[in-house]
Design a protein around this motif. Structure first.
Motif, PDB file in Angstrom:
ATOM      1  N   GLU A   1       0.817  -1.215   0.000  1.00 25.78           N
ATOM      2  CA  GLU A   1       0.000   0.000   0.000  1.00 25.78           C
ATOM      3  C   GLU A   1       0.849   1.262   0.000  1.00 25.78           C
TER       4      GLU A   1
ATOM      5  N   HIS B   1      -6.660   9.970  -4.325  1.00 26.80           N
ATOM      6  CA  HIS B   1      -5.585  10.583  -5.106  1.00 26.80           C
ATOM      7  C   HIS B   1      -5.937  10.640  -6.595  1.00 26.80           C
TER       8      HIS B   1
ATOM      9  N   GLU C   1       0.617   4.036  -2.948  1.00 26.30           N
ATOM     10  CA  GLU C   1       0.202   5.405  -2.635  1.00 26.30           C
ATOM     11  C   GLU C   1       1.220   6.418  -3.144  1.00 26.30           C
TER      12      GLU C   1
ATOM     13  N   GLU D   1      -0.083   9.236  -5.805  1.00 25.04           N
ATOM     14  CA  GLU D   1      -0.019  10.647  -5.437  1.00 25.04           C
ATOM     15  C   GLU D   1       0.413  11.517  -6.618  1.00 25.04           C
TER      16      GLU D   1
ATOM     17  N   LEU E   1      -7.042   4.673  -1.209  1.00 26.65           N
ATOM     18  CA  LEU E   1      -6.087   5.475  -1.981  1.00 26.65           C
ATOM     19  C   LEU E   1      -6.710   6.200  -3.161  1.00 26.65           C
TER      20      LEU E   1
END
Length: 464
Positions: free
Chosen positions: A196, A231, A200, A204, A228
């Motif tokens: 994870e 994002h 992420e 991002e 997530l």
């Protein structure tokens, strides 16, 4: 007088765009005019599969043909390598040389797929492809090899990483940053090293991502993904595997208002229930929680795919899930429904066909018996055009994929379901409705031909 030789080349190319397979080289032998018109389509896609690898070098590869006729390289847009010939348990070096030399000439290449664990020899030549937009590779690379890929092919729009090792996953955030301005679809398949935190860091940098597909990554489940997706607020397609039903989903739910395609790979640590989506089973809890979670965004799903782990005895889809979660929320917008490796009973098929007013494609296990009841259930839809036996996607238990459609049952099906134009059977034969030139309407006659199972598209990707 109009002859073959003075027909406009553009017209011939348009005609030949409807041909495929062995028809193209056959037409190319008719005349010089036909040859000139066929060449652009004939060399647009260079496909190399297992049957070709077995006959190599007895049969010339398409890459060798490009090397001999470099003037044809300008037409190459897509390369799909699904197998490589071998010599003494090693990939044939002559073939690799042919491939790299041919690829160096293909300056207009837009798509490259290599599903074999043999991608490193192609890294250097692909770095120089300014037109490359679609890349799918078996991502078992060293850190140095991955760094070269990160530095090249900066205009990738669709990136698919199969069986990625830890080196690739470690550099995934850096790779995402390098192509963030162009990337629209990210697919990660069977990458056990993905976690994870790494995902992420990559997401991002991808706020404009439209498609996210993470399947077969044991450390990333539906809870991780839904935690997530804030994002990537513009997602239109999402594929994920389920995990432990006891894990709570994040609150508040991230917005998925643009979501139109959802694919779920049902995975559980414990033994699965006989019914999927009913009662208080783990499957029911997860499915209900996912649909409740995304309902906060009020998405309008047009495509839904559900796959269960391939087993000798597949579970049965419970009517509760279909009626309340699937049809209840998305029945007016769904056009494609695929239920893979799980049974749907007649009342469920009937409900789907009757309530999904825009349904065009249905993939389910076609029953070997009760064809009349099954056909009657399908007749509730006036928009269904394509029926696919999901057994055709089953490669582990081929005995479940035997021929369960007969000519008589197909005649009855086409006659009853007026909108139906094509059926793909579990034995991978394609049956199509055809028009009789002596009749004013479609007849119930069908034609059937063998079809090759395609590894070019993952099961969870949106259907064409």
């Amino acid at each position: 007088m109009v002859t073959v030789d003075n027909v406009n080349l553009d017209v011939l190319e348009l005609i030949f765009s409807h041909l495929a397979g062995n028809d193209l080289p056959s037409v190319a032998l008719v005349s010089r005019a036909f040859f000139a018109a066929v060449i652009p389509r004939l060399y647009s896609v260079l496909l190399f599969c297992l049957s070709q690898a077995k006959r190599y070098p007895g049969v010339m590869s398409p890459f060798a043909a490009i090397a001999v006729h470099p003037e044809f390289a300008i037409h190459v847009r897509h390369v799909d390598i699904r197998a490589l010939p071998s010599v003494k348990d090693q990939f044939n070096p002559k073939f690799l040389i042919e491939c790299t030399r041919a690829l160096a000439l293909c300056h207009n290449l837009t798509s490259f797929q290599c599903s074999v664990n043999a991608f490193p020899p192609f890294i250097s030549v692909l770095q120089k492809k300014d037109c490359l937009r679609d890349l799918r590779i078996n991502a078992n690379l060293t850190t140095e090899q991955c760094s070269k890929m990160v530095g090249g092919a900066a205009q990738i729009r669709h990136l698919t990483l199969d069986f990625a090792c830890w080196n690739v996953m470690d550099l995934l955030p850096r790779w995402a940053g390098a192509i963030q301005s162009s990337l629209t679809t990210l697919t990660i398949f069977m990458a056990n090293e993905l976690n994870e935190t790494v995902l992420e860091s990559a997401l991002e940098q991808l706020p404009n991502l439209l498609g996210l597909h993470v399947i077969g990554c044991t450390k990333v489940d539906h809870v991780s993904i839904l935690s997530l997706v804030h994002h990537t607020p513009n997602l239109t397609a999402l594929s994920m595997a389920t995990g432990d039903s006891s894990r709570a989903l994040p609150t508040p739910a991230a917005s998925l208002a643009n979501l139109v395609h959802l694919a779920l790979d049902m995975r559980f640590q414990n033994q699965a229930p006989a019914f999927l989506g009913g009662g208080t089973s783990a499957a029911s809890v997860v499915l209900t929680s996912i649909f409740t979670h995304i309902a906060a965004s009020s998405p309008s799903l047009t495509s839904f795919i559900l796959k269960y782990p391939d087993r000798q005895t597949p579970p049965t889809i419970a009517p509760t899930f279909v009626q309340q979660q699937l049809i209840g929320a998305h029945g007016r917008t769904l056009k494609t429904i695929a239920l893979i490796d799980c049974y749907a009973e007649m009342d469920v098929i009937s409900a789907i066909c009757g309530s999904c007013v825009g349904l065009e494609r249905l993939e389910v296990m076609i029953p070997a018996r009760d064809s009349k009841l099954f056909t009657a259930a399908l007749s509730n839809s006036s928009t269904l055009r394509l029926l696919v036996d999901s057994n055709a996607l089953n490669t582990q238990h081929p005995r479940r994929s035997g021929p369960n459609l007969t000519h008589d049952s197909l005649k009855q099906m086409f006659a009853t379901v007026a909108s139906l134009t094509k059926v793909v059977g579990g034995d991978r034969r394609v049956w199509t409705r055809r028009r009789d030139v002596h009749a004013s309407d479609f007849t119930v006659g069908v034609e059937h031909k063998p079809t090759v199972h395609s590894a070019a598209i993952h099961w969870f990707m949106p259907r064409e």
